[in-house]
Design an enzyme around this catalytic site. Structure first.
Site: not given
Ligand SMILES: Cc1ncc(COP(=O)(O)O)c(C=O)c1O
Length: 298
Positions: A33, A147, A180, A205
């Site tokens: 996505y 993703k 992250e 990501l």
């Protein structure tokens, strides 16, 4: 559930916008996505989002269901049909529908679906005063650069933060390295004044906002190193913040209940907030968000 969604070639009221019960996105999270901003009827950083979408699709061996130009048109049309000017758009592409089997057929048509909502902006108070985060082990798989719609570990991490009265969870590996956050990238300005964030790898990501903010920081002449930092280094950091398409540049002023430096957003964070807003909105009228008085000092 008002609003219009795009599903496999059709624009439909959301309640009628459905996919096949055997869509592999539903059964296997076999899809990817993007979340993008549309500002003044144009994609914000569209090239970067499309480049990442191509990388994600290639990684799972799904052919893009349409050209970038066509995808852009569909995104803008979805926004238009929802009577929006500034919007946050969710685009999902799955491998398509097939009788349930882990092995994937090579001949399915990918499913593509899209929704648009009024532009998600950071909460003004959080954006001005900063937010708290918690830390927790990074329990995700080792292909975080994709993703993927498989977000269960991220969902649980974000929920845990909220239940602790915090905005985000900073995810850590065994050695205390911060990779992250559940839905954003993490940064500190370290004890030497260097802006640090985890390097691109399969452990994070590669955020579109990350790539923009690092460019802006370098253009501002700030010292930047794409080098991981640990939770121990957060204790001596001068500043911390996180970035994403929806959170923009969000100051982080508490980590696990401990203040970062003096517990207020620092000058580097303020400069980058301003630079990012200028990047997204140009000289347009105020966005309704202000950085606090300390920004001027930065
Ligand atoms: C795990 C994770 N990291 C980072 C980001 C930030 O990416 P972007 O700046 O492209 O929104 C996101 C956004 O959803 C994310 O889910």
């Amino acid at each position: 559930m008002a609003g219009i969604a795009y599903v496999n070639g059709r624009y439909l009221p959301k309640a009628q916008a459905t996919v096949n019960i055997e869509d592999r996105g539903n059964q296997f999270a076999d899809g990817v996505y993007e979340v993008l901003k549309v500002i003044d009827g144009r994609l914000s950083d569209g090239d970067r989002h499309f480049a990442r979408l191509h990388r994600s699709l290639a990684a799972i061996e799904v052919d893009p269901p349409m050209t970038d130009r066509a995808l852009e048109q569909v995104i803008l049309e979805t926004v238009r049909r929802n009577r929006l000017e500034d919007a946050t758009v969710y685009v999902q592409i799955s491998r398509g529908a097939a009788p349930r089997d882990h092995l994937f057929p090579r001949d399915t048509l990918p499913s593509i679906m899209m929704t648009a909502r009024r532009l998600k902006r950071p909460d003004p108070k959080a954006y001005a005063d900063g937010v708290g985060v918690v830390t927790a082990p990074d329990l995700r798989w080792l292909r975080c650069e994709i993703k993927s719609v498989s977000l269960l570990a991220n969902v649980l991490a974000k929920q845990a933060a909220a239940e602790d009265g915090c905005y985000e969870t900073w995810l850590t590996r065994d050695d205390g390295v911060v990779t992250e956050c559940s839905a954003s990238n993490a940064y500190i300005v370290d004890a030497s004044g260097v802006l640090r964030t985890h390097p691109l790898s399969s452990l994070i990501l590669g955020g579109v906002t990350r790539s923009v903010v690092l460019e802006l920081a370098r253009a501002e002449g700030l010292p930047v190193e794409e080098r991981a930092f640990t939770t121990a280094e957060v204790d001596t950091a001068h500043e911390a913040f996180l970035t994403s398409t929806s959170s923009w540049v969000m100051p982080v002023v508490r980590v696990d209940g401990r203040a970062v430096a003096d517990g207020t957003p620092g000058p580097v964070t303020r400069r980058l907030q301003q630079a990012y807003q200028a990047h997204v909105f140009g000289n347009r009228a105020p966005t309704g968000l202000s950085v606090a008085a300390s920004a001027a000092a930065g």
